[in-house]
Design a protein around this motif. Structure first.
Motif, mmCIF file in Angstrom:
data_model
loop_
_atom_site.group_PDB
_atom_site.id
_atom_site.type_symbol
_atom_site.label_atom_id
_atom_site.label_comp_id
_atom_site.label_asym_id
_atom_site.label_seq_id
_atom_site.Cartn_x
_atom_site.Cartn_y
_atom_site.Cartn_z
ATOM 1 N N CYS A 30 11.617 -56.579 5.311
ATOM 2 C CA CYS A 30 11.159 -57.663 6.182
ATOM 3 C C CYS A 30 9.682 -58.003 5.942
ATOM 4 O O CYS A 30 9.111 -58.831 6.658
ATOM 5 C CB CYS A 30 11.358 -57.291 7.650
ATOM 6 N N VAL A 52 12.787 -64.959 10.624
ATOM 7 C CA VAL A 52 13.736 -65.325 9.565
ATOM 8 C C VAL A 52 14.089 -64.099 8.730
ATOM 9 O O VAL A 52 15.265 -63.857 8.427
ATOM 10 C CB VAL A 52 13.163 -66.457 8.685
ATOM 11 N N CYS A 53 13.096 -63.301 8.371
ATOM 12 C CA CYS A 53 13.357 -62.084 7.588
ATOM 13 C C CYS A 53 14.263 -61.120 8.346
ATOM 14 O O CYS A 53 15.193 -60.549 7.769
ATOM 15 C CB CYS A 53 12.052 -61.378 7.236
ATOM 16 N N GLU A 75 16.452 -61.811 10.717
ATOM 17 C CA GLU A 75 17.821 -62.328 10.755
ATOM 18 C C GLU A 75 18.507 -62.124 9.409
ATOM 19 O O GLU A 75 19.652 -61.684 9.340
ATOM 20 C CB GLU A 75 17.857 -63.804 11.136
ATOM 21 N N ARG A 76 17.800 -62.417 8.329
ATOM 22 C CA ARG A 76 18.367 -62.254 6.990
ATOM 23 C C ARG A 76 18.719 -60.798 6.718
ATOM 24 O O ARG A 76 19.828 -60.493 6.270
ATOM 25 C CB ARG A 76 17.386 -62.766 5.937
ATOM 26 N N GLU A 77 17.815 -59.893 7.010
ATOM 27 C CA GLU A 77 18.008 -58.486 6.679
ATOM 28 C C GLU A 77 18.991 -57.772 7.602
ATOM 29 O O GLU A 77 19.492 -56.715 7.258
ATOM 30 C CB GLU A 77 16.667 -57.755 6.637
ATOM 31 N N GLN A 134 21.701 -59.390 8.495
ATOM 32 C CA GLN A 134 22.895 -60.201 8.245
ATOM 33 C C GLN A 134 23.326 -60.955 9.503
ATOM 34 O O GLN A 134 24.509 -61.082 9.791
ATOM 35 C CB GLN A 134 24.058 -59.352 7.711
ATOM 36 N N THR A 151 19.244 -62.449 15.710
ATOM 37 C CA THR A 151 19.017 -63.845 15.320
ATOM 38 C C THR A 151 17.603 -64.326 15.628
ATOM 39 O O THR A 151 16.909 -63.769 16.490
ATOM 40 C CB THR A 151 20.013 -64.782 16.031
ATOM 41 N N ARG A 208 17.968 -75.732 11.662
ATOM 42 C CA ARG A 208 19.176 -75.372 10.917
ATOM 43 C C ARG A 208 20.021 -76.610 10.592
ATOM 44 O O ARG A 208 21.021 -76.498 9.887
ATOM 45 C CB ARG A 208 20.021 -74.379 11.722
#
Length: 75
Positions: free
Chosen positions: A22, A45-46, A48-50, A52, A56, A70
């Motif tokens: 992150c 954002v990191c 949420e990405r990491e 999966q 959120t 979005r």
């Protein structure tokens, strides 16, 4: 799931690895998880990405119109 619940389930090594992915520190993640600091947009954002999508952006930064960003429903 909240960030607090997510990181609580990680051991130290896994938390350090998660923080590295992150682009932050485990301490910073704890500060955000406990509500002492607000996640930057980039960190949200990191996370949420990491995770999966388990944690959120909307949970971390409800003050931002993520639906608009979005490209879905927005004001």
């Amino acid at each position: 799931m909240t960030l607090h619940d997510y990181i609580k389930a990680l051991d130290k090594s896994a938390l350090d690895t998660f923080a590295e992915r992150c682009l932050t520190s485990a301490g910073q993640l704890r500060q955000v998880a406990y509500g002492n600091r607000r996640a930057s947009v980039g960190l949200a954002v990191c996370i949420e990405r990491e995770t999966q999508g388990v944690v959120t952006c909307e949970q971390l930064r409800p003050d931002i119109d993520w639906a608009y960003l979005r490209g879905s429903k927005g004001a």
